[in-house]
Design a protein around this motif. Structure first.
Motif, PDB file in Angstrom:
ATOM      1  N   ALA A 282      48.010  42.449  49.015  1.00  0.00           N
ATOM      2  CA  ALA A 282      48.144  41.426  49.940  1.00  0.00           C
ATOM      3  C   ALA A 282      48.281  40.046  49.249  1.00  0.00           C
ATOM      4  O   ALA A 282      47.588  38.879  50.000  1.00  0.00           O
ATOM      5  CB  ALA A 282      47.256  41.380  51.103  1.00  0.00           C
ATOM      6  N   GLY A 283      48.914  39.622  48.323  1.00  0.00           N
ATOM      7  CA  GLY A 283      48.859  38.486  47.674  1.00  0.00           C
ATOM      8  C   GLY A 283      49.027  38.600  46.065  1.00  0.00           C
ATOM      9  O   GLY A 283      49.756  39.524  45.553  1.00  0.00           O
ATOM     10  N   SER A 284      48.746  37.500  45.400  1.00  0.00           N
ATOM     11  CA  SER A 284      48.916  37.319  43.852  1.00  0.00           C
ATOM     12  C   SER A 284      48.064  38.315  43.423  1.00  0.00           C
ATOM     13  O   SER A 284      46.851  38.974  43.441  1.00  0.00           O
ATOM     14  CB  SER A 284      48.657  36.053  43.440  1.00  0.00           C
ATOM     15  OG  SER A 284      48.653  35.850  42.017  1.00  0.00           O
ATOM     16  N   ILE A 285      48.928  38.974  42.087  1.00  0.00           N
ATOM     17  CA  ILE A 285      47.998  39.703  41.291  1.00  0.00           C
ATOM     18  C   ILE A 285      46.730  39.236  40.435  1.00  0.00           C
ATOM     19  O   ILE A 285      46.286  39.903  39.689  1.00  0.00           O
ATOM     20  CB  ILE A 285      49.006  40.763  40.488  1.00  0.00           C
ATOM     21  CG1 ILE A 285      49.756  39.347  39.276  1.00  0.00           C
ATOM     22  CG2 ILE A 285      50.052  41.580  41.180  1.00  0.00           C
ATOM     23  CD1 ILE A 285      50.752  40.153  38.497  1.00  0.00           C
ATOM     24  N   THR A 286      46.707  38.112  40.626  1.00  0.00           N
ATOM     25  CA  THR A 286      45.756  37.444  39.936  1.00  0.00           C
ATOM     26  C   THR A 286      44.413  37.510  40.732  1.00  0.00           C
ATOM     27  O   THR A 286      43.419  37.226  40.235  1.00  0.00           O
ATOM     28  CB  THR A 286      45.704  35.909  39.515  1.00  0.00           C
ATOM     29  OG1 THR A 286      46.141  35.323  40.924  1.00  0.00           O
ATOM     30  CG2 THR A 286      47.071  35.654  38.775  1.00  0.00           C
ATOM     31  N   THR A 287      44.532  37.850  41.900  1.00  0.00           N
ATOM     32  CA  THR A 287      43.334  37.884  43.078  1.00  0.00           C
ATOM     33  C   THR A 287      42.399  39.097  42.729  1.00  0.00           C
ATOM     34  O   THR A 287      41.084  38.860  42.594  1.00  0.00           O
ATOM     35  CB  THR A 287      43.827  37.873  44.346  1.00  0.00           C
ATOM     36  OG1 THR A 287      44.705  36.820  44.618  1.00  0.00           O
ATOM     37  CG2 THR A 287      42.653  37.721  45.290  1.00  0.00           C
ATOM     38  N   PRO A 288      42.715  40.226  42.680  1.00  0.00           N
ATOM     39  CA  PRO A 288      42.136  41.433  42.492  1.00  0.00           C
ATOM     40  C   PRO A 288      41.068  41.125  41.435  1.00  0.00           C
ATOM     41  O   PRO A 288      39.599  41.552  41.568  1.00  0.00           O
ATOM     42  CB  PRO A 288      42.793  42.445  42.119  1.00  0.00           C
ATOM     43  CG  PRO A 288      44.069  42.168  42.881  1.00  0.00           C
ATOM     44  CD  PRO A 288      44.263  40.481  42.621  1.00  0.00           C
ATOM     45  N   PRO A 289      41.151  40.953  40.107  1.00  0.00           N
ATOM     46  CA  PRO A 289      40.146  40.852  39.100  1.00  0.00           C
ATOM     47  C   PRO A 289      39.147  39.729  39.519  1.00  0.00           C
ATOM     48  O   PRO A 289      38.270  39.740  38.883  1.00  0.00           O
ATOM     49  CB  PRO A 289      40.933  40.372  37.835  1.00  0.00           C
ATOM     50  CG  PRO A 289      42.164  40.044  38.012  1.00  0.00           C
ATOM     51  CD  PRO A 289      42.466  40.589  39.332  1.00  0.00           C
ATOM     52  N   LEU A 290      39.478  38.493  40.010  1.00  0.00           N
ATOM     53  CA  LEU A 290      38.739  37.557  40.504  1.00  0.00           C
ATOM     54  C   LEU A 290      37.747  38.009  41.432  1.00  0.00           C
ATOM     55  O   LEU A 290      36.640  37.827  41.420  1.00  0.00           O
ATOM     56  CB  LEU A 290      39.629  36.179  41.083  1.00  0.00           C
ATOM     57  CG  LEU A 290      40.519  35.593  39.663  1.00  0.00           C
ATOM     58  CD1 LEU A 290      41.278  34.609  40.523  1.00  0.00           C
ATOM     59  CD2 LEU A 290      39.310  34.654  39.102  1.00  0.00           C
ATOM     60  N   LEU A 291      38.404  38.902  42.313  1.00  0.00           N
ATOM     61  CA  LEU A 291      37.413  39.274  43.582  1.00  0.00           C
ATOM     62  C   LEU A 291      36.241  40.150  42.808  1.00  0.00           C
ATOM     63  O   LEU A 291      35.102  40.122  43.328  1.00  0.00           O
ATOM     64  CB  LEU A 291      38.273  40.156  44.589  1.00  0.00           C
ATOM     65  CG  LEU A 291      39.183  39.331  45.421  1.00  0.00           C
ATOM     66  CD1 LEU A 291      39.963  40.263  46.273  1.00  0.00           C
ATOM     67  CD2 LEU A 291      38.509  38.209  46.266  1.00  0.00           C
ATOM     68  N   ILE A 292      36.705  40.944  41.907  1.00  0.00           N
ATOM     69  CA  ILE A 292      35.639  41.940  41.162  1.00  0.00           C
ATOM     70  C   ILE A 292      34.570  40.859  40.635  1.00  0.00           C
ATOM     71  O   ILE A 292      33.575  41.061  40.625  1.00  0.00           O
ATOM     72  CB  ILE A 292      36.241  42.859  40.394  1.00  0.00           C
ATOM     73  CG1 ILE A 292      37.129  43.954  41.114  1.00  0.00           C
ATOM     74  CG2 ILE A 292      35.284  43.512  39.581  1.00  0.00           C
ATOM     75  CD1 ILE A 292      38.101  44.727  40.205  1.00  0.00           C
ATOM     76  N   VAL A 293      35.011  40.114  39.766  1.00  0.00           N
ATOM     77  CA  VAL A 293      34.108  39.328  38.814  1.00  0.00           C
ATOM     78  C   VAL A 293      33.373  38.434  39.708  1.00  0.00           C
ATOM     79  O   VAL A 293      32.093  38.347  39.159  1.00  0.00           O
ATOM     80  CB  VAL A 293      34.893  38.651  37.686  1.00  0.00           C
ATOM     81  CG1 VAL A 293      33.980  37.438  36.843  1.00  0.00           C
ATOM     82  CG2 VAL A 293      35.360  39.623  36.863  1.00  0.00           C
ATOM     83  N   PHE A 294      33.834  37.920  40.775  1.00  0.00           N
ATOM     84  CA  PHE A 294      33.087  36.856  41.608  1.00  0.00           C
ATOM     85  C   PHE A 294      32.624  37.359  42.834  1.00  0.00           C
ATOM     86  O   PHE A 294      32.090  36.774  43.724  1.00  0.00           O
ATOM     87  CB  PHE A 294      34.096  35.581  41.952  1.00  0.00           C
ATOM     88  CG  PHE A 294      34.174  34.590  40.641  1.00  0.00           C
ATOM     89  CD1 PHE A 294      33.269  33.846  40.347  1.00  0.00           C
ATOM     90  CD2 PHE A 294      35.291  34.992  39.845  1.00  0.00           C
ATOM     91  CE1 PHE A 294      33.510  32.981  39.223  1.00  0.00           C
ATOM     92  CE2 PHE A 294      35.567  34.122  38.950  1.00  0.00           C
ATOM     93  CZ  PHE A 294      34.547  33.107  38.586  1.00  0.00           C
ATOM     94  N   TYR A 295      32.417  38.622  42.874  1.00  0.00           N
ATOM     95  CA  TYR A 295      31.897  39.299  44.147  1.00  0.00           C
ATOM     96  C   TYR A 295      30.557  38.834  44.384  1.00  0.00           C
ATOM     97  O   TYR A 295      29.528  38.853  43.730  1.00  0.00           O
ATOM     98  CB  TYR A 295      31.813  40.907  43.989  1.00  0.00           C
ATOM     99  CG  TYR A 295      31.094  41.500  45.136  1.00  0.00           C
ATOM    100  CD1 TYR A 295      31.908  41.742  46.317  1.00  0.00           C
ATOM    101  CD2 TYR A 295      30.112  42.380  45.015  1.00  0.00           C
ATOM    102  CE1 TYR A 295      31.660  42.528  47.462  1.00  0.00           C
ATOM    103  CE2 TYR A 295      29.537  43.255  46.490  1.00  0.00           C
ATOM    104  CZ  TYR A 295      30.210  42.993  47.395  1.00  0.00           C
ATOM    105  OH  TYR A 295      29.849  43.814  48.400  1.00  0.00           O
TER     106      TYR A 295
END
Length: 373
Positions: A282-295
């Motif tokens: 549901a958005g940019s492919i840059t978002t998933p790794p950021l969501l994991i690292v900054f959870y």
């Protein structure tokens, strides 16, 4: 003898009288001095010292001279957005803003000509080169659609590489305009141990002003594939509110201490091998790794500093009152404000400056052009 003795007595008396008079005069002078010194001890006299009132002004000058680092990317077909963003930021602040523009080589000349040929020629900026080879082995490229991957979208992962001496920076996508003083965003408080502050997708302020039936909010399950064992082992709750990486404030000292860039690269490589991102991303492919690292390890930006989804549809997503009050507007989504079908394009055009080289032009409907004329 008697006469001489009388003269001596008179001289002595005169001398004594003179001594008394001198002594009296000195005592009166001393009294005046003591009175003046006593009055100088009053707190009111502190206001008469010239340098005291000036001290706060000098402190304010120091704050005004504080450098605010703003990082943006420059893509040839989107340069109009970058120009509008820079113009809106510089116009609405008295602070010393320095723009760090990450660009490909074929865009630098065009951007320099645009800036130097307009009222933006006095802005302080620095061009930074991004080597796309740094992404080898970290992203999956579809051989049938190699242009679908935009390397510069990953520039936000490498902020310490671009600004090795900076302590704090603002990252902005190029499809935003700022309607308030960027200093306020820069001063967003970050909690101890947090390397960045983002705006969460389920904030309540913007949702109150949504036009009924327009859009949805997002959570982690919209970005990550929870069928994959590696994702499940992380213990990330699927209904956790996601955040948008298009606008954020970063503490680069903490970023480097936690090796954030290396952590992001780790998850990029794992995704290439194991396909960890959601199939309905549901958005940019840059978002998933950021969501994991900054959870649960990030601070939060004031929602008014990231009013987004203006580009998700052609309709009016927010009320006019809310859009006017917003401090930053973001046209994330398919419909960009320099394109034909964007909503709220009039707010973008307020800050857009035509390209003196003639290479970039806004795309507008014929009806809009007729109305403008």
């Amino acid at each position: 003898m008697t006469t001489l003795r009388k003269v001596n007595i008179i001289v002595i008396l005169l001398a004594f009288v003179i001594f008394i008079l001198v002594l009296h005069h000195n005592l009166l002078g001393l009294s005046d001095i003591l009175k003046r010194e006593g009055s100088d001890l009053s707190p009111l006299t502190l206001q008469r010292i010239d340098f005291i009132p000036d001290a706060p002004e000098s402190l304010l000058d120091d704050k005004t001279e504080q450098e605010i680092a703003v990082v943006l990317t420059a893509v040839e077909e989107r340069l109009g957005g970058l120009i509008a963003a820079m113009n809106s930021i510089s116009t609405n602040t008295k602070s010393k803003v320095v723009f760090y523009i990450v660009a490909a080589n074929d865009t630098v000349g065009h951007l320099r000509a645009w800036l130097s040929g307009t009222e933006l020629k006095n802005l302080k900026y620095k061009m930074l080169d991004f080597d796309p080879h740094i992404l080898e082995g970290k992203i999956r490229v579809d051989p049938d659609q190699p242009e679908s991957i935009k390397p510069l979208t990953f520039a936000r992962f490498y902020l310490p590489n671009f600004l090795p001496d900076a302590e704090k920076v603002i990252y902005l996508d190029d499809d935003v305009i700022v309607q308030d003083d960027i200093l306020e965003l820069y001063n967003t408080p970050l909690k101890p141990g947090h390397a960045a502050a983002f705006s969460e997708d389920c904030d309540l302020i913007s949702s109150k002003f949504l036009v009924r039936g327009a859009g949805n909010q997002y959570n982690y399950i919209g970005f990550l594939d929870y069928k994959k064992e590696r994702i499940r082992k992380l213990g990330l709750k699927a209904n956790t509110c996601s955040f948008s990486p298009g606008v954020f404030v970063a503490n680069l000292t903490e970023w480097k201490r936690q090796n954030i860039t290396e952590q992001l690269e780790k998850w990029m490589k794992l995704n290439v091998v194991e396909d960890l991102y959601s199939k309905t991303l549901a958005g940019s492919i840059t978002t998933p790794p950021l969501l994991i690292v900054f959870y649960k390890k990030h601070s939060v930006i004031d929602p008014m500093w990231h009013v987004r989804h203006l580009g998700s549809s052609t309709g009016k997503r927010y009320s006019p009152q809310f859009v006017k009050a917003a401090k930053l507007l973001h046209w994330n989504g398919h419909f960009k404000p320099w394109g034909r079908a964007a909503s709220y394009s009039d707010l973008f055009e307020k800050w857009y400056i035509p390209d003196p080289t003639g290479k970039f032009n806004l795309i507008r409907r014929r009806s809009e052009l007729v109305q403008a004329n």
